[in-house]
Design a protein around this motif. Structure first.
Motif, PDB file in Angstrom:
ATOM      1  N   ALA A   1      -3.103  10.316  -0.215  1.00 46.86           N
ATOM      2  CA  ALA A   1      -2.888   9.253  -1.206  1.00 46.86           C
ATOM      3  C   ALA A   1      -4.000   8.223  -1.169  1.00 46.86           C
ATOM      4  CB  ALA A   1      -1.542   8.578  -0.973  1.00 46.86           C
ATOM      5  N   ALA A   2      -4.682   8.092  -0.029  1.00 40.18           N
ATOM      6  CA  ALA A   2      -5.760   7.108   0.101  1.00 40.18           C
ATOM      7  C   ALA A   2      -6.924   7.386  -0.837  1.00 40.18           C
ATOM      8  CB  ALA A   2      -6.244   7.055   1.545  1.00 40.18           C
ATOM      9  N   ASP A   3      -6.990   8.585  -1.424  1.00 40.01           N
ATOM     10  CA  ASP A   3      -8.012   8.863  -2.434  1.00 40.01           C
ATOM     11  C   ASP A   3      -7.769   8.059  -3.708  1.00 40.01           C
ATOM     12  OD1 ASP A   3      -9.276  10.635  -0.780  1.00 40.01           O
ATOM     13  OD2 ASP A   3      -8.485  12.438  -1.746  1.00 40.01           O
ATOM     14  N   VAL A   4      -6.527   7.622  -3.903  1.00 39.08           N
ATOM     15  CA  VAL A   4      -6.152   6.895  -5.124  1.00 39.08           C
ATOM     16  C   VAL A   4      -5.713   5.469  -4.813  1.00 39.08           C
ATOM     17  CG1 VAL A   4      -4.491   6.822  -7.040  1.00 39.08           C
ATOM     18  CG2 VAL A   4      -5.498   9.012  -6.330  1.00 39.08           C
ATOM     19  N   ILE A   5      -4.994   5.310  -3.705  1.00 40.61           N
ATOM     20  CA  ILE A   5      -4.390   4.023  -3.363  1.00 40.61           C
ATOM     21  C   ILE A   5      -5.204   3.324  -2.286  1.00 40.61           C
ATOM     22  CG2 ILE A   5      -2.382   2.972  -2.242  1.00 40.61           C
ATOM     23  CD1 ILE A   5      -0.629   4.954  -3.700  1.00 40.61           C
ATOM     24  N   ASP A   6      -5.440   2.027  -2.487  1.00 38.99           N
ATOM     25  CA  ASP A   6      -6.117   1.183  -1.504  1.00 38.99           C
ATOM     26  C   ASP A   6      -5.052   0.585  -0.592  1.00 38.99           C
ATOM     27  OD1 ASP A   6      -7.470  -0.689  -0.039  1.00 38.99           O
ATOM     28  OD2 ASP A   6      -8.228  -1.835  -1.762  1.00 38.99           O
ATOM     29  N   PHE A   7      -4.961   1.102   0.632  1.00 35.67           N
ATOM     30  CA  PHE A   7      -3.910   0.648   1.537  1.00 35.67           C
ATOM     31  C   PHE A   7      -4.242  -0.684   2.213  1.00 35.67           C
ATOM     32  CE2 PHE A   7      -2.642   5.106   1.111  1.00 35.67           C
ATOM     33  CZ  PHE A   7      -1.271   4.946   0.934  1.00 35.67           C
ATOM     34  N   ASP A   8      -5.274  -1.362   1.756  1.00 35.88           N
ATOM     35  CA  ASP A   8      -5.518  -2.746   2.149  1.00 35.88           C
ATOM     36  C   ASP A   8      -4.865  -3.717   1.166  1.00 35.88           C
ATOM     37  OD1 ASP A   8      -7.031  -2.137   4.433  1.00 35.88           O
ATOM     38  OD2 ASP A   8      -8.858  -1.885   3.235  1.00 35.88           O
TER      39      ASP A   8
END
Length: 277
Positions: free
Chosen positions: A144-151
């Motif tokens: 999911a980190a390819d799409v979502i910025d977990f910062d």
């Protein structure tokens, strides 16, 4: 629309799948005779089943409107997304915030088969699909980190999913129990993120719910209803938003665009939205 994984050729039409049974409850066409058979069995035990499924869906719609509006969330991770039924989550959030980024996750190949055609989003936002299981939280988060910025804050959506996941008993491993899985997902989210969750309960009609559990078990599907206290555990350490953990029909009914039907019977699904401090 972005897609990950493959597996349309893995569709098993000999055993029911929760996503397809739910599709049948909602009046969808993306299910098989084995799913309809189980759906009819459950509906025969409780004629309210389709009504309950619709209320769960409407809760999701209202929660997403609240998250995009009141909470200002622009990133959404929806695990156990199920077969697309319009309006789907990305349509709700991108109608209010065209730049919203949505990642759907499911492990049913029929969902993947329909994803490319049905999950097209806005030009300003992103809509993606992951072929993965909730029991793989680290893999889900990595992809999911390819799409979502977990910062930045994320809304984690677990709608009518966790009652298909056991508590991590013998042979399953505590790491794959429902509470441990939610904890592992939430701990990776930044402060200001939200958890939105709905879960079947036997608090109001235990006899019929137990019959439903037996019907699902006969079809090879785990179903775990939980009490109000049991559902509350998923929100440990989080700030539950008003009106708290309630029957889904009672969660901000004013956010329903078409109005909700007046209910005289319980809707045995609890729902809530909570913020990570």
């Amino acid at each position: 629309m972005t897609g990950y994984g493959s597996g349309a050729d893995r569709i098993d039409t000999t055993r029911p799948h929760p996503a397809r049974v739910y599709d049948w409850f909602l009046g969808g066409k993306d299910n098989y005779p084995v799913d309809e058979e189980l759906g009819r069995q459950i509906a025969g035990l409780s004629p309210d089943t389709k009504r309950i499924a619709r209320h769960n869906r409407w809760f999701m719609h209202r929660a997403m409107r609240w998250l995009t509006g009141e909470a200002g969330i622009r990133q959404f991770l929806d695990i156990g997304s199920g077969i697309p039924t319009e309006p789907n989550l990305h349509q709700i959030v991108q109608s209010a915030a065209p730049d919203a980024r949505v990642v759907y996750v499911d492990n049913d190949p029929i969902v993947l088969a329909h994803a490319e055609a049905l999950l097209s989003g806005t030009a300003e936002g992103v809509t993606a699909y992951l072929d993965a299981d909730v029991r793989e939280p680290e893999r889900i988060l990595e992809l999911a980190a390819d799409v979502i910025d977990f910062d930045r804050p994320v809304a984690l959506s677990l709608i009518a999913l966790l009652h298909f996941v056991g508590d991590g008993g013998e042979g399953e491993g505590n790491r794959e129990g429902a509470y441990a899985l939610v904890e592992r997902l939430v701990e990776q989210l930044p402060a200001g993120s939200f958890l939105v969750l709905s879960q079947l309960t036997g608090d109001f009609d235990p006899e019929n719910v137990e019959k439903g559990v037996a019907s699902y078990a006969a079809g090879g599907v785990t179903l775990v209803p939980r009490s109000h206290r049991g559902v509350s555990r998923f929100f440990d350490g989080l700030e539950v938003m008003e009106p708290g953990l309630v029957q889904v029909v009672d969660w901000h009914p004013e956010l329903s665009l078409g109005g909700l039907p007046v209910e005289t019977q319980p809707v045995p699904i609890y729902g809530a939205v909570a913020r990570k401090p």
